[in-house]
Design an enzyme around this catalytic site. Structure first.
Site, PDB file in Angstrom:
ATOM      1  CG  ASP A 158      -1.824   1.620   1.286  1.00 45.11           C
ATOM      2  OD1 ASP A 158      -3.185   1.314   0.704  1.00 45.11           O
ATOM      3  OD2 ASP A 158      -1.351   2.064   2.302  1.00 45.11           O
ATOM      4  CE1 TYR A 163      -0.275   7.962   3.183  1.00 47.65           C
ATOM      5  CE2 TYR A 163       0.523   5.344   1.750  1.00 47.65           C
ATOM      6  CZ  TYR A 163      -0.177   6.207   2.799  1.00 47.65           C
ATOM      7  OH  TYR A 163      -1.229   5.478   3.290  1.00 47.65           O
ATOM      8  CE  LYS A 192      -4.275   4.805   0.789  1.00 48.77           C
ATOM      9  NZ  LYS A 192      -2.570   4.547   0.767  1.00 48.77           N
ATOM     10  CG  HIS A 224      -5.137   9.666   0.720  1.00 49.31           C
ATOM     11  ND1 HIS A 224      -3.955   9.874  -0.095  1.00 49.31           N
ATOM     12  CD2 HIS A 224      -4.948   9.310   2.321  1.00 49.31           C
ATOM     13  CE1 HIS A 224      -3.343   9.364   1.767  1.00 49.31           C
ATOM     14  NE2 HIS A 224      -3.725   8.984   2.582  1.00 49.31           N
TER      15      HIS A 224
END
Length: 385
Positions: A158, A163, A192, A224
């Protein structure tokens, strides 16, 4: 005429129609086309079962079961996989592009298969039950963590645009595929797109994720969390599903109120909703609401999240249950999630912890132990969304 009357009276939009017929000799002839005309928004399975009158006596229960096995009905019905597994080429693409029930409609909850350690999504794809979360992992630390996970049998990774590590995740997956001989189809990658500018220009944002990962396609893309452009962004993801660049789509940080307003506005039912879930924040009202719609639930921060993990792992109830099973507190928490029907993606860069977090299938919590952990709920959220 009875069948015509039935099809005219009932709306089977979003349903899968699987034909089974006994006939003198004509078989289905124009039946499938007629059903399609009367129910244009239903999915018509082309692999029906036709028993000619002369052969009725020779047909056995085993023959019928073999047909059902071929459609995955015995294990998966009413999952969309039954239609996907029985079609090929353009039919398969069409089936996957229109997967799932009508958004917002209740359907059967997906079943976790603890033998294969997979769950069938309403998109017709199987997803691993445990994976690795990569939030806050960067550079070589991220690459090494992902490769360590893949070396230890993890097949679910994931990440997210926010990120800032999609390139590292993609690099790690490609290197592991080459070094360990893992086929791309075995690795399930989730990413996402974020609210704000990314959802305002969703097509470009989605393509940027695909480019950064550089894996040919992405297995799952999520929004998200809610945003004023979330419906627009989701519809853009639907187009990428139709193009074959995204296999499944879903949502992150959507709860009952958000889902109630959102689902009627989209065409493809989300395959997954990913929310914060751990023993101190259990979402016991949200999880069944999602599952009853045939949507799989995935939990982030399953071990409480950074700054809270030590307290959760040291909880006397959890550590007591762990001691009784000869397991760690982390393994007990992750197993508790799985038995609640929640996929887990614990984050770690420690190879020993990554391996520990995969060893969840050799034991089972009792009903009493599940109830003990359920009683720990504090409604204590550890992140803002």
């Amino acid at each position: 005429m009875a069948v015509y009357s039935f099809l005219e009276e009932y709306d089977l939009a979003g349903k899968t129609i699987i034909p089974f017929v006994t006939s003198g000799a004509s078989g289905f002839t124009g039946t499938l086309d007629a059903i399609g005309d009367l129910q244009p928004d239903a999915r018509i399975c082309t692999k029906g079962f036709d028993v000619k009158h002369a052969n009725v006596a020779a047909v056995t229960e085993d023959d019928v079961n073999k047909w059902l096995d071929g459609l995955s009905i015995l294990e998966e019905f009413p999952q969309a996989s039954s239609i996907a597994s029985s079609t090929t080429g353009e039919e398969e693409s069409a089936a996957r592009a229109g997967y799932g029930s009508q958004p917002g409609q209740d359907t059967a909850a997906a079943v976790f298969d603890f033998e294969t350690q997979r769950v069938m999504l309403n998109s017709g794809y199987k997803m691993p039950l445990n994976g690795l979360g990569t939030y806050s992992l960067h550079g070589d630390t991220c690459v090494n963590a992902v490769k360590s996970a893949l070396e230890n049998g993890v097949r679910l990774i994931d990440t997210a645009s926010a990120y800032g590590n999609e390139e590292e995740v993609g690099r790690a997956v490609r290197e592991a595929m080459e070094e360990l001989g893992i086929p791309r189809e075995e690795i399930f990658v989730i990413t996402k797109i974020y609210p704000g500018s990314e959802m305002a220009s969703p097509e470009a944002s989605i393509q940027a994720c695909l480019d950064r990962l550089d894996l040919g396609y992405v297995d799952m893309m999520l929004l998200h969390h809610p945003d004023r452009n979330d419906v627009k962004a989701y519809k853009a993801m639907e187009k990428f599903v139709e193009a074959g660049k995204i296999r499944s789509i879903g949502l992150s940080n959507w709860y009952v109120a958000e889902l109630t307003g959102f689902l009627p506005q989209v065409s493809i039912t989300p395959a997954l909703v990913q929310n914060e879930i751990h023993p101190y924040y259990q979402e016991n009202d949200v999880i069944p609401f999602i599952q009853e719609k045939g949507i799989v639930v995935q939990g982030w921060y399953p071990l409480g999240g950074r700054g809270h993990t030590a307290e959760l792992l040291g909880d006397p109830v959890i550590s007591g249950i762990a001691a009784a099973h000869g397991k760690t507190s982390a393994q007990v928490i992750l197993r508790w999630n799985l038995q609640k029907g929640v996929v887990v993606i614990p984050g770690s860069s420690n190879p020993d912890h990554i391996k520990e977090n995969t060893e969840l299938y050799g034991f089972e919590l009792t009903d009493a132990e599940m109830a003990q952990i359920n009683a720990l709920d504090r409604n204590e959220k550890h992140d803002w969304y």
